[in-house]
Design an enzyme around this catalytic site. Structure first.
Site, PDB file in Angstrom:
ATOM      1  N   THR A  62       0.844  -1.196   0.000  1.00  0.00           N
ATOM      2  CA  THR A  62       0.000   0.000   0.000  1.00  0.00           C
ATOM      3  C   THR A  62       0.879   1.247   0.000  1.00  0.00           C
ATOM      4  OG1 THR A  62      -1.639  -1.191   1.337  1.00  0.00           O
ATOM      5  CG2 THR A  62      -1.969   1.155   1.068  1.00  0.00           C
ATOM      6  N   ARG A 111     -11.242 -10.251  -3.333  1.00  0.00           N
ATOM      7  CA  ARG A 111     -11.003  -9.634  -2.030  1.00  0.00           C
ATOM      8  C   ARG A 111     -10.594  -8.176  -2.187  1.00  0.00           C
ATOM      9  NH1 ARG A 111      -6.437  -6.946   0.588  1.00  0.00           N
ATOM     10  NH2 ARG A 111      -6.802  -7.091   2.843  1.00  0.00           N
ATOM     11  N   VAL A 112     -11.193  -7.317  -1.377  1.00  0.00           N
ATOM     12  CA  VAL A 112     -10.864  -5.896  -1.341  1.00  0.00           C
ATOM     13  C   VAL A 112     -10.544  -5.516   0.093  1.00  0.00           C
ATOM     14  CG1 VAL A 112     -11.694  -3.543  -1.724  1.00  0.00           C
ATOM     15  CG2 VAL A 112     -12.313  -5.359  -3.328  1.00  0.00           C
ATOM     16  N   GLY A 113      -9.458  -4.782   0.279  1.00  0.00           N
ATOM     17  CA  GLY A 113      -9.080  -4.338   1.610  1.00  0.00           C
ATOM     18  C   GLY A 113      -9.591  -2.944   1.919  1.00  0.00           C
ATOM     19  N   ASP A 114      -8.898  -2.273   2.811  1.00  0.00           N
ATOM     20  CA  ASP A 114      -9.355  -0.964   3.290  1.00  0.00           C
ATOM     21  C   ASP A 114      -8.984   0.190   2.380  1.00  0.00           C
ATOM     22  OD1 ASP A 114      -6.607  -1.597   4.250  1.00  0.00           O
ATOM     23  OD2 ASP A 114      -6.697   0.461   4.979  1.00  0.00           O
ATOM     24  N   THR A 166      -2.250   1.863   6.211  1.00  0.00           N
ATOM     25  CA  THR A 166      -1.552   0.747   5.573  1.00  0.00           C
ATOM     26  C   THR A 166      -1.413  -0.372   6.587  1.00  0.00           C
ATOM     27  OG1 THR A 166       0.556  -0.036   4.689  1.00  0.00           O
ATOM     28  CG2 THR A 166       0.651   1.904   6.089  1.00  0.00           C
ATOM     29  N   GLY A 167      -1.788  -1.574   6.194  1.00  0.00           N
ATOM     30  CA  GLY A 167      -1.669  -2.688   7.126  1.00  0.00           C
ATOM     31  C   GLY A 167      -2.646  -3.789   6.795  1.00  0.00           C
ATOM     32  N   GLY A 216      -5.794  -5.044   6.136  1.00  0.00           N
ATOM     33  CA  GLY A 216      -6.969  -4.308   5.729  1.00  0.00           C
ATOM     34  C   GLY A 216      -8.252  -4.705   6.414  1.00  0.00           C
TER      35      GLY A 216
END
Length: 318
Positions: A183, A211-214, A233-234, A236
């Site tokens: 990220t 899959r989708v993160g933050d 960042t991390g 998600g």
């Protein structure tokens, strides 16, 4: 007498995660600092010329998307099918305008498409095929074949992860810690007193099922309002569950916390308390900056209102 320009501030990150000193050679560490400084400079030039915080964070993130080192744009990780799915978002604080895209596969600079969604559509977020169909109507958005994002380093990471997954097929589920490394993002305060944030990512190595993160989710990985701007960042899933970026802003708005206190409480206590980890960068309307992280390292760079600047990887003094 010429009046000096009003101060501005800029912070960038290139991802938080498992970064060990003994895994970086001296030359590689210097190269990382140089890459971070180049992205920092891209945003600084905008701000120094009196440009908007929104333009500055976009410029910095585009620079990071073009650097293969980082998990965004050119350096994006591979999904389980050996392809790349990219996400990005950005937000302007004083207007609360925002734009985001997720799961795009042929957009060279996803953060540019996110801004185009914000400015040239009535929507905030578009995903996958729909986002790319929208991009077809926007000639200023550069398209590339999916293999343009390929890098040998990311291919090796995919192969290693799939080998680990296969070896663990008859044991406990493979843990996710460390797989989300990546990220990029930027937050800025411009000379007009306005704030903005932007975040971009290639997601998680070996991800499945779309899959989708933050990162593309407004409030989770990206937030900007009149008080502060945040990019996360991390891991998600934990950033989504804790609405991390907005929680930092809410603590300032409703509790009266300072930026540093709010960011530390969320990143160093709330997220780890549920089993996640990561980091964030943030700036407030007074030019104060925060860069907390609970991982072993976070690629980051900053320019303070007094003109001081720097880049860092590990937890040494900022």
């Amino acid at each position: 007498m010429t009046r000096p320009p009003l101060p501005f501030a800029l912070v960038i990150h290139g991802g938080a995660g498992v970064i060990e000193r003994d895994q970086l050679s001296e030359s590689e560490e210097k190269s990382i600092h140089a890459d971070l400084d180049a992205a920092l400079e891209a945003g600084r030039r905008v701000l120094a010329d009196g440009g908007s915080a929104l333009d500055a964070v976009q410029a910095a993130v585009v620079a990071l998307e073009e650097l293969p080192r980082f998990n965004a744009g050119k350096g994006s990780v591979y999904n389980a099918d050996g392809r790349h799915e990219l996400d990005a978002s950005l937000m302007e604080g004083h207007t609360r305008r925002a734009g985001a895209v997720a799961g795009v596969e042929t957009i060279r600079n996803p953060v540019k498409l996110a801004r185009t969604v914000m400015e040239n559509s009535p929507h905030v977020m578009m995903i996958s095929t729909g986002a790319e169909l929208f991009a077809d109507t926007q000639p200023q958005i550069e398209r590339v074949p999916n293999d343009w994002f390929d890098t040998g380093t990311r291919r090796a990471q995919l192969e290693l992860e799939q080998a680990r997954e296969s070896a663990a097929a008859h044991s406990d589920a493979v843990g996710l810690r460390g797989k989300y490394f990546g990220t990029v993002g930027a937050v800025a305060l411009d000379v007009h007193g306005n704030l903005a944030a932007a975040t971009s990512t290639g997601g998680m190595t070996n991800k499945r099922y779309g899959r989708v993160g933050d990162s593309p989710l407004i409030g989770a990985g990206t937030w900007a309002d009149e008080r502060c701007a945040v990019s996360g960042t991390g891991w998600g899933e934990f950033f989504i569950r804790n609405v991390v970026a907005h929680d930092i802003a809410a603590r300032m708005a409703y509790r009266g916390d300072s930026l540093a206190v709010a960011a530390d409480a969320v990143i160093m206590e709330r997220v780890p308390g549920l089993g996640g980890d990561g980091g964030a960068i943030a700036v407030d309307r007074d030019g104060n900056i925060a860069m907390p992280f609970s991982t072993t390292g976070m690629y980051r760079g900053w320019i303070r209102p007094d003109g001081s600047r720097g880049t860092a990887i590990f937890a040494e003094s900022d």
